[in-house]
Design a protein around this motif. Structure first.
Motif, PDB file in Angstrom:
ATOM      1  N   LEU A   1      -3.225   7.449   0.057  1.00  0.00           N
ATOM      2  CA  LEU A   1      -3.700   6.519   1.065  1.00  0.00           C
ATOM      3  C   LEU A   1      -4.868   5.739   0.480  1.00  0.00           C
ATOM      4  O   LEU A   1      -5.886   6.313   0.095  1.00  0.00           O
ATOM      5  CB  LEU A   1      -4.144   7.286   2.315  1.00  0.00           C
ATOM      6  N   THR A   2      -4.739   4.424   0.400  1.00  0.00           N
ATOM      7  CA  THR A   2      -5.777   3.591  -0.197  1.00  0.00           C
ATOM      8  C   THR A   2      -5.994   2.343   0.652  1.00  0.00           C
ATOM      9  O   THR A   2      -5.185   2.003   1.509  1.00  0.00           O
ATOM     10  CB  THR A   2      -5.393   3.148  -1.623  1.00  0.00           C
TER      11      THR A   2
ATOM     12  N   HIS B   1     -11.026  10.885  -0.091  1.00  0.00           N
ATOM     13  CA  HIS B   1     -10.325   9.622  -0.401  1.00  0.00           C
ATOM     14  C   HIS B   1     -11.316   8.459  -0.330  1.00  0.00           C
ATOM     15  O   HIS B   1     -11.233   7.613   0.573  1.00  0.00           O
ATOM     16  CB  HIS B   1      -9.167   9.404   0.577  1.00  0.00           C
TER      17      HIS B   1
ATOM     18  N   ARG C   1       0.821  -1.213   0.000  1.00  0.00           N
ATOM     19  CA  ARG C   1       0.000   0.000   0.000  1.00  0.00           C
ATOM     20  C   ARG C   1       0.852   1.259   0.000  1.00  0.00           C
ATOM     21  O   ARG C   1       0.467   2.285  -0.550  1.00  0.00           O
ATOM     22  CB  ARG C   1      -0.935   0.002   1.209  1.00  0.00           C
TER      23      ARG C   1
ATOM     24  N   VAL D   1     -10.449   4.716   0.456  1.00  0.00           N
ATOM     25  CA  VAL D   1     -10.009   4.260   1.774  1.00  0.00           C
ATOM     26  C   VAL D   1     -11.165   3.556   2.491  1.00  0.00           C
ATOM     27  O   VAL D   1     -12.278   4.073   2.566  1.00  0.00           O
ATOM     28  CB  VAL D   1      -9.506   5.442   2.634  1.00  0.00           C
TER      29      VAL D   1
ATOM     30  N   LEU E   1      -7.870   0.985   6.365  1.00  0.00           N
ATOM     31  CA  LEU E   1      -7.218   1.824   7.364  1.00  0.00           C
ATOM     32  C   LEU E   1      -7.823   1.494   8.722  1.00  0.00           C
ATOM     33  O   LEU E   1      -8.948   1.872   9.039  1.00  0.00           O
ATOM     34  CB  LEU E   1      -7.414   3.308   7.047  1.00  0.00           C
TER      35      LEU E   1
ATOM     36  N   GLN F   1       1.817   8.187   3.893  1.00  0.00           N
ATOM     37  CA  GLN F   1       0.410   8.127   3.511  1.00  0.00           C
ATOM     38  C   GLN F   1      -0.503   8.590   4.656  1.00  0.00           C
ATOM     39  O   GLN F   1      -1.539   9.196   4.414  1.00  0.00           O
ATOM     40  CB  GLN F   1       0.031   6.695   3.096  1.00  0.00           C
TER      41      GLN F   1
ATOM     42  N   LEU G   1     -12.620  11.593   4.982  1.00  0.00           N
ATOM     43  CA  LEU G   1     -11.974  10.537   4.191  1.00  0.00           C
ATOM     44  C   LEU G   1     -12.875  10.081   3.049  1.00  0.00           C
ATOM     45  O   LEU G   1     -12.410   9.871   1.919  1.00  0.00           O
ATOM     46  CB  LEU G   1     -11.611   9.354   5.079  1.00  0.00           C
TER      47      LEU G   1
END
Length: 262
Positions: A48-49, A76, A42, A79, A52, A238, A72
């Motif tokens: 950031l993928t 993103h 990762r 995520v 988490l 990240q 997030l």
């Protein structure tokens, strides 16, 4: 089959043998290495993928975690946030055992295998009944003689509040315990005692409880909030995204409290 017993069975319990303990320890090491390989993959991308796993202590989670999830999801969406709320000791153990990627904690944690990144600092405020609103703000030694409501054992915020009140090491005399800040504030609203809560909790807990919020003028108690992760994690860069989200949310919450309770 490993060719030798891993456990000992009695009529009352089952215990690991010496081989079993070694087997479990080595298995945990193997699983941790597999987790690190996943983190390494990762970390090969700048963004950031993926999963988490974020730990958050109970005196932060209700006030920041929903905002973190929304931020997030908006910026993103790739995520997959998997939050866990628990007390500090449990989250530190989860970090060390690779069950979490990072945790939002009150600093310092002082664990040599973990690294701490301070994000923001906040004050503690005094919560008391509205009937006491005109009274002088009690000093720490005066709080020792009052009915103080605190979180139950295991919460770091309890320890921080006690450290402020017992400035000379004298134990607090009349302490009542609750399982959450919401419980404590509602008990104050019912006229049972007084308590301390962190600034970020004030907009959520104080308005509906019929309580008075007061700020300490001298020797103001405060705490530092930060992101904690393993020193060996390859995802440090990240996770900077998470730092920025928490920093903005924390600053917003504190600014809201400053306007409402200057």
């Amino acid at each position: 089959m490993v060719g030798a017993p891993l456990v000992e069975r009695t009529s009352r319990q089952v215990r690991l043998t010496a081989l079993g303990e070694d087997f479990v320890s080595r298995t945990r090491s193997i699983l941790a290495a597999v987790e690190e390989l996943d983190d390494l993959v990762r970390s090969s991308t700048e963004a950031l993928t993926g999963r988490l796993r974020l730990g958050v202590i109970p005196t932060i989670a209700p006030y920041l975690l929903p905002g973190i999830a929304q931020a997030l999801a908006k910026a993103h969406p790739e995520v997959d946030l998997q939050p866990r709320e628990a007390v500090t000791q449990a989250l530190v153990e989860d970090l060390l055992e690779h069950r979490l990627d990072a945790a939002l904690l009150a600093l310092p944690v002082s664990e040599p295998h973990l690294t701490e990144t301070p994000i923001f600092e906040e004050e503690f405020v005094l919560v008391r009944s509205e009937a006491d609103a005109s009274d002088p703000i009690p000093s720490p030694d005066r709080l020792l003689k009052m009915r103080l409501l605190l979180l139950e054992e295991g919460h770091c915020f309890r320890d921080q509040a006690l450290a402020f009140c017992a400035v000379d090491g004298t134990p607090v005399r009349d302490v009542m315990e609750g399982s959450s800040l919401s419980t404590l504030v509602q008990m104050v609203g019912a006229g049972i005692g007084l308590t301390l809560i962190p600034e970020i909790a004030v907009p959520f807990e104080a308005r509906a409880a019929g309580v008075h919020i007061a700020r300490f003028k001298n020797d103001v108690p405060r705490r530092k909030i930060g992101l904690v992760m393993r020193r060996t994690t390859p995802m440090a860069e990240q996770l900077d995204v998470l730092n920025e989200i928490v920093r903005e949310l924390g600053a917003q919450r504190i600014a809201d409290v400053a306007r409402l309770y200057p």
